[in-house]
Design a protein around this motif. Structure first.
Motif, PDB file in Angstrom:
ATOM      1  N   LYS A  14      14.072 -10.019 -40.652  1.00  0.00           N
ATOM      2  CA  LYS A  14      13.315  -9.814 -41.883  1.00  0.00           C
ATOM      3  C   LYS A  14      14.168 -10.172 -43.103  1.00  0.00           C
ATOM      4  O   LYS A  14      15.386 -10.053 -43.070  1.00  0.00           O
ATOM      5  CB  LYS A  14      12.857  -8.363 -42.001  1.00  0.00           C
ATOM      6  N   SER A  33       9.297 -10.077 -54.678  1.00  0.00           N
ATOM      7  CA  SER A  33       8.600  -8.830 -54.361  1.00  0.00           C
ATOM      8  C   SER A  33       7.739  -8.967 -53.106  1.00  0.00           C
ATOM      9  O   SER A  33       7.651  -8.045 -52.298  1.00  0.00           O
ATOM     10  CB  SER A  33       7.725  -8.427 -55.553  1.00  0.00           C
ATOM     11  N   LEU A  34       7.142 -10.132 -52.923  1.00  0.00           N
ATOM     12  CA  LEU A  34       6.277 -10.348 -51.768  1.00  0.00           C
ATOM     13  C   LEU A  34       7.053 -10.574 -50.472  1.00  0.00           C
ATOM     14  O   LEU A  34       6.625 -10.114 -49.411  1.00  0.00           O
ATOM     15  CB  LEU A  34       5.349 -11.544 -52.019  1.00  0.00           C
ATOM     16  N   VAL A  35       8.177 -11.290 -50.527  1.00  0.00           N
ATOM     17  CA  VAL A  35       8.841 -11.680 -49.276  1.00  0.00           C
ATOM     18  C   VAL A  35       9.886 -10.688 -48.780  1.00  0.00           C
ATOM     19  O   VAL A  35      10.155 -10.658 -47.575  1.00  0.00           O
ATOM     20  CB  VAL A  35       9.444 -13.105 -49.335  1.00  0.00           C
ATOM     21  N   GLY A  37      11.302  -7.793 -47.083  1.00  0.00           N
ATOM     22  CA  GLY A  37      10.716  -6.915 -46.066  1.00  0.00           C
ATOM     23  C   GLY A  37       9.836  -7.662 -45.076  1.00  0.00           C
ATOM     24  O   GLY A  37       9.482  -7.116 -44.038  1.00  0.00           O
ATOM     25  N   MET A  38       9.483  -8.925 -45.403  1.00  0.00           N
ATOM     26  CA  MET A  38       8.646  -9.723 -44.497  1.00  0.00           C
ATOM     27  C   MET A  38       9.476 -10.342 -43.394  1.00  0.00           C
ATOM     28  O   MET A  38      10.670 -10.588 -43.558  1.00  0.00           O
ATOM     29  CB  MET A  38       7.984 -10.884 -45.261  1.00  0.00           C
ATOM     30  N   ASP A  39       8.821 -10.639 -42.294  1.00  0.00           N
ATOM     31  CA  ASP A  39       9.425 -11.392 -41.216  1.00  0.00           C
ATOM     32  C   ASP A  39       9.813 -12.769 -41.756  1.00  0.00           C
ATOM     33  O   ASP A  39       8.982 -13.451 -42.383  1.00  0.00           O
ATOM     34  CB  ASP A  39       8.427 -11.534 -40.072  1.00  0.00           C
ATOM     35  N   ALA A  40      11.060 -13.177 -41.544  1.00  0.00           N
ATOM     36  CA  ALA A  40      11.571 -14.431 -42.103  1.00  0.00           C
ATOM     37  C   ALA A  40      10.773 -15.640 -41.621  1.00  0.00           C
ATOM     38  O   ALA A  40      10.487 -16.550 -42.406  1.00  0.00           O
ATOM     39  CB  ALA A  40      13.049 -14.587 -41.775  1.00  0.00           C
ATOM     40  N   GLN A  41      10.402 -15.668 -40.365  1.00  0.00           N
ATOM     41  CA  GLN A  41       9.636 -16.806 -39.849  1.00  0.00           C
ATOM     42  C   GLN A  41       8.260 -16.868 -40.496  1.00  0.00           C
ATOM     43  O   GLN A  41       7.745 -17.950 -40.776  1.00  0.00           O
ATOM     44  CB  GLN A  41       9.520 -16.736 -38.320  1.00  0.00           C
ATOM     45  N   GLN A  42       7.664 -15.734 -40.770  1.00  0.00           N
ATOM     46  CA  GLN A  42       6.373 -15.706 -41.458  1.00  0.00           C
ATOM     47  C   GLN A  42       6.489 -16.259 -42.868  1.00  0.00           C
ATOM     48  O   GLN A  42       5.594 -16.949 -43.344  1.00  0.00           O
ATOM     49  CB  GLN A  42       5.821 -14.287 -41.530  1.00  0.00           C
ATOM     50  N   VAL A  43       7.592 -15.943 -43.536  1.00  0.00           N
ATOM     51  CA  VAL A  43       7.818 -16.473 -44.886  1.00  0.00           C
ATOM     52  C   VAL A  43       7.853 -17.993 -44.818  1.00  0.00           C
ATOM     53  O   VAL A  43       7.216 -18.678 -45.630  1.00  0.00           O
ATOM     54  CB  VAL A  43       9.113 -15.911 -45.508  1.00  0.00           C
ATOM     55  N   LYS A  46       4.347 -19.405 -44.338  1.00  0.00           N
ATOM     56  CA  LYS A  46       3.463 -19.266 -45.494  1.00  0.00           C
ATOM     57  C   LYS A  46       3.875 -20.143 -46.669  1.00  0.00           C
ATOM     58  O   LYS A  46       3.022 -20.622 -47.422  1.00  0.00           O
ATOM     59  CB  LYS A  46       3.399 -17.804 -45.943  1.00  0.00           C
TER      60      LYS A  46
END
Length: 76
Positions: A14, A33-35, A37-43, A46
């Motif tokens: 993440k 703010s959006l990315v 905490g997100m899964d790095a691959q999902q970033v 997207k």
């Protein structure tokens, strides 16, 4: 692109932190703010391929590319 440098950490897959130097301050704060905490691959999925005006890339696209490189380095 407007941004000059991306500094980020990935922990347990993440995005743990993100600092973006240069570019549109409000937009980049929003991206951070959006990315975070997100899964790095999902970033990557997207943001990769987003274009800015007539440019073939954008700040989000460049961030995705940097994360993708970091993920590949950690896997290899």
């Amino acid at each position: 692109v407007c941004s000059k440098e991306f500094r980020f950490t990935i922990q347990e897959g993440k995005i743990a932190s993100l600092e973006i130097l240069g570019g549109c301050d409000g937009n980049l704060k929003g991206i951070r703010s959006l990315v975070v905490g997100m899964d790095a691959q999902q970033v990557v999925e997207k943001l990769k391929g987003i274009r800015c005006g007539g440019k073939g890339t954008s700040c989000p696209d460049q961030l995705a590319r940097a994360i993708e490189i970091a993920l590949k380095k950690n896997l290899g």
